[in-house]
Scaffold this active site. Structure first.
Site, PDB file in Angstrom:
ATOM      1  N   HIS A  21     -16.329   0.774   3.769  1.00 39.88           N
ATOM      2  CA  HIS A  21     -17.030  -0.517   3.889  1.00 39.88           C
ATOM      3  C   HIS A  21     -17.699  -0.661   5.270  1.00 39.88           C
ATOM      4  O   HIS A  21     -18.887  -0.947   5.376  1.00 39.88           O
ATOM      5  CB  HIS A  21     -16.020  -1.647   3.653  1.00 39.88           C
ATOM      6  CG  HIS A  21     -16.611  -3.017   3.763  1.00 39.88           C
ATOM      7  ND1 HIS A  21     -17.502  -3.519   2.837  1.00 39.88           N
ATOM      8  CD2 HIS A  21     -16.457  -3.985   4.698  1.00 39.88           C
ATOM      9  CE1 HIS A  21     -17.856  -4.745   3.189  1.00 39.88           C
ATOM     10  NE2 HIS A  21     -17.238  -5.053   4.321  1.00 39.88           N
ATOM     11  N   LYS A  63     -11.421 -14.909   0.456  1.00 35.75           N
ATOM     12  CA  LYS A  63     -12.082 -14.195  -0.641  1.00 35.75           C
ATOM     13  C   LYS A  63     -11.179 -13.083  -1.169  1.00 35.75           C
ATOM     14  O   LYS A  63     -10.594 -12.331  -0.401  1.00 35.75           O
ATOM     15  CB  LYS A  63     -13.390 -13.590  -0.151  1.00 35.75           C
ATOM     16  CG  LYS A  63     -14.389 -14.645   0.221  1.00 35.75           C
ATOM     17  CD  LYS A  63     -15.799 -14.193   0.014  1.00 35.75           C
ATOM     18  CE  LYS A  63     -16.353 -13.387   1.135  1.00 35.75           C
ATOM     19  NZ  LYS A  63     -17.818 -13.257   1.016  1.00 35.75           N
ATOM     20  N   ASP A  98       0.857  -1.192   0.000  1.00 38.39           N
ATOM     21  CA  ASP A  98       0.000   0.000   0.000  1.00 38.39           C
ATOM     22  C   ASP A  98       0.895   1.246   0.000  1.00 38.39           C
ATOM     23  O   ASP A  98       1.866   1.318   0.762  1.00 38.39           O
ATOM     24  CB  ASP A  98      -0.873  -0.042   1.266  1.00 38.39           C
ATOM     25  CG  ASP A  98      -1.726   1.200   1.425  1.00 38.39           C
ATOM     26  OD1 ASP A  98      -2.940   1.092   1.213  1.00 38.39           O
ATOM     27  OD2 ASP A  98      -1.177   2.270   1.778  1.00 38.39           O
ATOM     28  N   LYS A 103     -19.238  -3.909  -6.650  1.00 34.00           N
ATOM     29  CA  LYS A 103     -18.136  -4.305  -5.761  1.00 34.00           C
ATOM     30  C   LYS A 103     -17.826  -5.790  -5.897  1.00 34.00           C
ATOM     31  O   LYS A 103     -18.740  -6.610  -5.966  1.00 34.00           O
ATOM     32  CB  LYS A 103     -18.558  -4.024  -4.320  1.00 34.00           C
ATOM     33  CG  LYS A 103     -17.921  -2.760  -3.750  1.00 34.00           C
ATOM     34  CD  LYS A 103     -18.184  -2.649  -2.279  1.00 34.00           C
ATOM     35  CE  LYS A 103     -17.306  -3.563  -1.465  1.00 34.00           C
ATOM     36  NZ  LYS A 103     -16.008  -3.063  -1.135  1.00 34.00           N
ATOM     37  N   THR A 128      -0.432   3.988  12.937  1.00 34.69           N
ATOM     38  CA  THR A 128      -0.484   5.135  12.013  1.00 34.69           C
ATOM     39  C   THR A 128      -1.830   5.241  11.287  1.00 34.69           C
ATOM     40  O   THR A 128      -2.020   6.133  10.466  1.00 34.69           O
ATOM     41  CB  THR A 128       0.624   5.020  10.939  1.00 34.69           C
ATOM     42  OG1 THR A 128       0.491   3.755  10.281  1.00 34.69           O
ATOM     43  CG2 THR A 128       2.016   5.152  11.540  1.00 34.69           C
ATOM     44  N   ASP A 140      -7.005  -7.815  -1.238  1.00 36.02           N
ATOM     45  CA  ASP A 140      -8.009  -8.349  -2.185  1.00 36.02           C
ATOM     46  C   ASP A 140      -7.454  -8.365  -3.613  1.00 36.02           C
ATOM     47  O   ASP A 140      -7.635  -9.332  -4.359  1.00 36.02           O
ATOM     48  CB  ASP A 140      -9.291  -7.496  -2.162  1.00 36.02           C
ATOM     49  CG  ASP A 140     -10.265  -7.941  -1.066  1.00 36.02           C
ATOM     50  OD1 ASP A 140      -9.871  -8.758  -0.216  1.00 36.02           O
ATOM     51  OD2 ASP A 140     -11.420  -7.471  -1.064  1.00 36.02           O
ATOM     52  N   GLY A 195      -7.423  -3.911   3.109  1.00 33.18           N
ATOM     53  CA  GLY A 195      -8.251  -4.856   2.367  1.00 33.18           C
ATOM     54  C   GLY A 195      -8.170  -4.649   0.868  1.00 33.18           C
ATOM     55  O   GLY A 195      -8.307  -5.615   0.101  1.00 33.18           O
ATOM     56  N   VAL A 196      -7.939  -3.427   0.439  1.00 28.89           N
ATOM     57  CA  VAL A 196      -7.875  -3.178  -1.006  1.00 28.89           C
ATOM     58  C   VAL A 196      -6.663  -3.891  -1.608  1.00 28.89           C
ATOM     59  O   VAL A 196      -6.780  -4.611  -2.609  1.00 28.89           O
ATOM     60  CB  VAL A 196      -7.849  -1.650  -1.283  1.00 28.89           C
ATOM     61  CG1 VAL A 196      -7.387  -1.343  -2.690  1.00 28.89           C
ATOM     62  CG2 VAL A 196      -9.236  -1.069  -1.033  1.00 28.89           C
ATOM     63  N   GLU A 232     -11.090   2.513  -1.910  1.00 30.76           N
ATOM     64  CA  GLU A 232     -11.977   1.649  -2.702  1.00 30.76           C
ATOM     65  C   GLU A 232     -11.863   1.897  -4.214  1.00 30.76           C
ATOM     66  O   GLU A 232     -11.914   0.962  -5.011  1.00 30.76           O
ATOM     67  CB  GLU A 232     -13.426   1.895  -2.247  1.00 30.76           C
ATOM     68  CG  GLU A 232     -14.409   0.840  -2.665  1.00 30.76           C
ATOM     69  CD  GLU A 232     -14.071  -0.562  -2.157  1.00 30.76           C
ATOM     70  OE1 GLU A 232     -13.594  -0.711  -1.018  1.00 30.76           O
ATOM     71  OE2 GLU A 232     -14.276  -1.515  -2.930  1.00 30.76           O
TER      72      GLU A 232
END
Ligand code: NAD
Length: 380
Positions: free
Chosen positions: A274, A151, A50, A160, A181, A118, A114-115, A81
């Site tokens: 989310h 998933k 990230d 989504k 952070t 995923d 999560g982005v 997202e």
């Protein structure tokens, strides 16, 4: 396999096994968590980080791989997202293809919320029909939810997770120091999923959030009670998903809060996270549950008090019953023709219903309006 003249049947049962373990101080050069999987046969690692996390940890990450004698290709992807896109999925695949790795022994690594997990999980599931991947969650949502299941996916055609796969990680490494952070809004985002779990399956977790949630949010889950709540949330999530990892059973308790939220997250130009959408869904769902006699007035009071006490946002502006109904219809397709909506039946228990009607949804929207008006009136 049995031999027949006109047809053959292939029987194969899919299994999955992966480990989720704590790995504090994950970038310390002596910490073997990220360097040892596959180490015997390969020393190249494709690492997706990230962008915000990389801004803080770039030196540590680079030093970690060099001092472990590994050739690491680091690719950064922005969180948020809007970045869980087909474009970013393809960017990862192009970069990966230009940095060839051994198909089995050089797991790719995702470090992010999560982005990122995923996206990377989906890239891993489709590259050469599946290569191993490791998750290192850096957000609360990732730590207790997104990174620990199987998933993966990306948003597609304004929907989504419309493209995705079940793809078990090779390993998940947890270092809660990342949460230090994380902005407060994203801490609260993860707390919404904890409330979900507390309401449908773990009254003890709900109690813990009542007693210590505020302090844990303040400490960003760095204290002992924070760790206890994190562990309990992970346990609850795994306890629920493990027997139904590939979702053969479409009635899933963890779908509580994930029926109306689907439509809320896809409001054009909307900026609900989310967890924020899940919390609104929870509010509509408990209202329906109350009207059906599944939750008492006192239980409703307790839930609303917790939401208020933890400073969680219940901003429902621009949400109408029609949008919620459409979301329910979409989820009904997703759940193969039945609503299968989990509703709490008392705090810590849940049932599934298939007969939510339009007027119940309208009543829930009106009810939320009333609850928030009362809350604002009290504050004044
Ligand atoms: N696969 C699953 O089972 C599952 C479960 C739950 C949620 N999700 C998905 O997860 C996504 C949401 O994940 P998220 O909430 O982690 O969002 P995210 O990945 O967008 O991260 C949120 C923000 O925090 C930043 N960030 C990440 N780590 C940070 C850190 N340590 N310090 C400071 N900033 C940091 C990111 O750059 C981003 O801006 C959604 O797309 C949702 O659908 C998937």
């Amino acid at each position: 396999m049995t031999e027949q003249t006109a047809s053959w049947r292939v029987n194969f049962r899919q299994t999955a096994s992966y480990q989720i373990r704590k790995a504090p101080d994950i970038f310390h050069p002596n910490n073997r968590a990220l360097s040892s999987p596959g180490r015997k046969f390969g020393d190249r690692r494709f690492v997706v980080v990230d962008q915000t996390v990389f801004n803080t940890h770039s030196d540590e990450i680079r030093t970690y791989f060099t001092s472990n004698g590994m050739d690491a290709k680091i690719v950064t992807i922005p969180g948020g997202e809007e970045n869980k896109s087909v474009d970013n999925y393809l960017t990862i695949l192009y970069e990966l293809d230009n940095f060839p790795i051994h198909r089995r022994d050089e797991p790719i690594i995702a470090i992010g919320g999560g982005v990122v997990t995923d996206l990377v999980g989906f890239a891993a599931s489709s590259y050469r029909r599946g290569i191993p991947h490791i998750n290192v969650p850096t957000t609360l949502m990732g730590y207790i939810d997104a990174s620990i299941g199987i998933k993966t996916g990306v948003n597609f055609n304004f929907q989504k997770n419309r493209l995705g796969a079940f793809s078990p990680p090779l390993q998940v490494f947890l270092d809660r120091a990342f949460l230090k952070t994380l902005p407060r809004r994203h801490i609260l985002n993860g707390v919404c999923e904890m409330i979900k779990l507390g309401l449908i399956k773990d009254r003890g977790l709900f109690n813990l959030l009542e007693h210590s949630g505020e302090a844990c949010i303040h400490s960003k889950f760095q204290d002992e009670t924070g760790e206890k709540i994190l562990d309990r949330s992970i346990y609850g999530m795994l306890d629920e998903i493990q027997p139904n990892l590939f979702e053969e059973n479409l009635a899933r308790k963890v779908d509580f809060g994930h029926t109306f939220s689907y439509g809320l997250e896809t409001i054009p130009d909307g900026d609900l996270l989310h967890g924020e959408a899940v919390l609104l869904d929870i509010a509509f769902s408990i209202s329906i549950a109350h009207k059906r006699g599944l939750l008492t007035g006192a239980e409703i009071e307790r839930i609303l008090h917790l939401i208020d006490q933890l400073g969680l946002p219940l901003d429902h502006r621009g949400i109408d019953a029609r949008r919620l109904w459409k979301s329910l219809e979409e989820r009904t397709y997703h759940r193969n023709g039945l609503q299968r909506v989990p509703l709490p039946a008392g705090i810590g228990e849940c049932i599934f219903v298939n007969d939510i009607a339009k007027d119940e949804i309208q009543a829930a929207v009106n009810q939320l309006e009333e609850w928030t008006v009362v809350k604002h009136a009290e504050i004044r």
